[in-house]
Design an enzyme around this catalytic site. Structure first.
Site, mmCIF file in Angstrom:
data_model
loop_
_atom_site.group_PDB
_atom_site.id
_atom_site.type_symbol
_atom_site.label_atom_id
_atom_site.label_comp_id
_atom_site.label_asym_id
_atom_site.label_seq_id
_atom_site.Cartn_x
_atom_site.Cartn_y
_atom_site.Cartn_z
ATOM 1 N N HIS A 17 0.843 -1.208 0.000
ATOM 2 C CA HIS A 17 0.000 0.000 0.000
ATOM 3 C C HIS A 17 0.874 1.253 0.000
ATOM 4 O O HIS A 17 0.596 2.226 -0.708
ATOM 5 C CB HIS A 17 -0.878 0.062 1.254
ATOM 6 C CG HIS A 17 -1.869 -1.051 1.402
ATOM 7 N ND1 HIS A 17 -1.976 -1.801 2.549
ATOM 8 C CD2 HIS A 17 -2.809 -1.526 0.556
ATOM 9 C CE1 HIS A 17 -2.946 -2.693 2.406
ATOM 10 N NE2 HIS A 17 -3.461 -2.555 1.199
ATOM 11 N N LYS A 41 -17.603 -6.784 7.299
ATOM 12 C CA LYS A 41 -16.359 -7.512 7.559
ATOM 13 C C LYS A 41 -15.974 -7.376 9.028
ATOM 14 O O LYS A 41 -16.306 -6.379 9.670
ATOM 15 C CB LYS A 41 -15.219 -6.915 6.708
ATOM 16 C CG LYS A 41 -15.148 -7.481 5.302
ATOM 17 C CD LYS A 41 -13.821 -7.056 4.681
ATOM 18 C CE LYS A 41 -13.719 -7.386 3.210
ATOM 19 N NZ LYS A 41 -12.534 -6.798 2.586
ATOM 20 N N ARG A 90 -1.808 -6.180 -8.411
ATOM 21 C CA ARG A 90 -0.670 -7.082 -8.199
ATOM 22 C C ARG A 90 -0.596 -8.157 -9.271
ATOM 23 O O ARG A 90 0.471 -8.544 -9.686
ATOM 24 C CB ARG A 90 -0.812 -7.774 -6.827
ATOM 25 C CG ARG A 90 -0.590 -6.866 -5.655
ATOM 26 C CD ARG A 90 -1.063 -7.517 -4.388
ATOM 27 N NE ARG A 90 -2.483 -7.822 -4.477
ATOM 28 C CZ ARG A 90 -3.231 -8.234 -3.480
ATOM 29 N NH1 ARG A 90 -2.698 -8.428 -2.300
ATOM 30 N NH2 ARG A 90 -4.513 -8.471 -3.632
ATOM 31 N N SER A 129 -2.672 -7.828 2.971
ATOM 32 C CA SER A 129 -2.902 -7.685 4.414
ATOM 33 C C SER A 129 -3.272 -9.036 5.016
ATOM 34 O O SER A 129 -2.867 -9.355 6.138
ATOM 35 C CB SER A 129 -4.036 -6.689 4.677
ATOM 36 O OG SER A 129 -3.678 -5.413 4.222
HETATM 37 O O1 PNS Z 1 -8.694 -2.911 0.246
HETATM 38 P P1 PNS Z 1 -9.932 -3.484 -0.383
HETATM 39 O O2 PNS Z 1 -10.764 -4.236 0.642
HETATM 40 O O3 PNS Z 1 -9.617 -4.312 -1.596
HETATM 41 O O4 PNS Z 1 -10.800 -2.216 -0.873
HETATM 42 C C1 PNS Z 1 -12.039 -2.379 -1.527
HETATM 43 C C2 PNS Z 1 -12.768 -1.018 -1.687
HETATM 44 C C3 PNS Z 1 -12.836 -0.287 -0.368
HETATM 45 C C4 PNS Z 1 -12.040 -0.162 -2.677
HETATM 46 C C5 PNS Z 1 -14.178 -1.311 -2.254
HETATM 47 O O5 PNS Z 1 -14.740 -2.393 -1.555
HETATM 48 C C6 PNS Z 1 -15.123 -0.106 -2.119
HETATM 49 O O6 PNS Z 1 -14.924 0.916 -2.728
HETATM 50 N N1 PNS Z 1 -16.176 -0.281 -1.282
HETATM 51 C C7 PNS Z 1 -17.166 0.739 -1.019
HETATM 52 C C8 PNS Z 1 -18.543 0.305 -1.550
HETATM 53 C C9 PNS Z 1 -18.578 0.561 -3.042
HETATM 54 O O7 PNS Z 1 -18.574 1.688 -3.482
HETATM 55 N N2 PNS Z 1 -18.557 -0.534 -3.838
HETATM 56 C C10 PNS Z 1 -18.400 -0.412 -5.288
HETATM 57 C C11 PNS Z 1 -19.606 -0.810 -6.033
HETATM 58 S S1 PNS Z 1 -19.656 -2.567 -6.245
#
Ligand code: PNS
Length: 168
Positions: A17, A41, A90, A129
């Site tokens: 990150h 979560k 990645r 993570s």
């Molecule tokens: O670090 P991560 O868990 O891979 O991050 C995922 C994240 C936070 C980028 C994604 O889950 C997100 O933007 N969630 C907020 C809800 C949303 O807007 N979802 C997108 C439409 S499906």
């Protein structure tokens, strides 16, 4: 002025990150790194703890701000008047998932929110993570994965002393 959001769970922040944060902070005038408060979560660290860790890890980057959000990323980005989301890639498996989210965000924001992908530096391509937490939970060495102060906090969560304690 150019601005971007780097959203994520950051549970906890890793060198992968931080690599993306540093590089995005060089491209954009202002970068907001935002921790998703995801009620579905069960994270290891609270949102407040994750925000604090990110603040500490990015304190040398003056154009980086740490924040948190709940709900949809497109709504949060609109509120902040930011039109670019950053995501790290990645591997091809990340791409399939990320492409769908990026396209959904672009469609549902009416073209207001685009996603820019940065490919993770090769030395961090294996990092996540989840693997860091798994290794730490078995008292494995995570010094190559996260800053020392983060490693300490992870071991603490698992009721373990920092590895340096055992190595003396
Ligand atoms: O670090 P991560 O868990 O891979 O991050 C995922 C994240 C936070 C980028 C994604 O889950 C997100 O933007 N969630 C907020 C809800 C949303 O807007 N979802 C997108 C439409 S499906």
């Amino acid at each position: 002025m150019t601005a971007a959001i780097y959203p994520g769970s950051f549970d906890p922040v890793t060198y992968g990150h931080l690599d993306i944060i540093r590089r995005a902070a060089e491209i954009f005038d202002e970068l907001t790194v935002s921790v998703l408060n995801n009620k579905t979560k069960t994270p290891l660290f609270s949102v407040e703890e994750r925000v604090k860790m990110l603040e500490e890890a990015t304190k040398d980057l003056p154009n980086v701000t740490i924040d948190s959000f709940s709900g949809l990323l497109i709504d949060y980005a609109k509120e902040k008047n930011i039109h670019v989301a950053i995501r790290g890639l990645r591997a091809i498996t990340d791409f399939e998932y990320e492409l769908q989210i990026a396209q959904t965000n672009r469609k549902f924001s009416g073209g207001d929110l685009d996603t820019m992908f940065l490919t993770t530096s090769l030395e961090y391509a294996y990092l996540s993570s989840s693997t860091v937490k798994e290794i730490a939970s078995f008292n494995g060495d995570i010094s190559q994965c996260v800053p020392d102060f983060v490693a300490k906090l992870i071991y603490e969560k698992y009721g373990l002393k920092d590895r340096s304690y055992y190595e003396q």
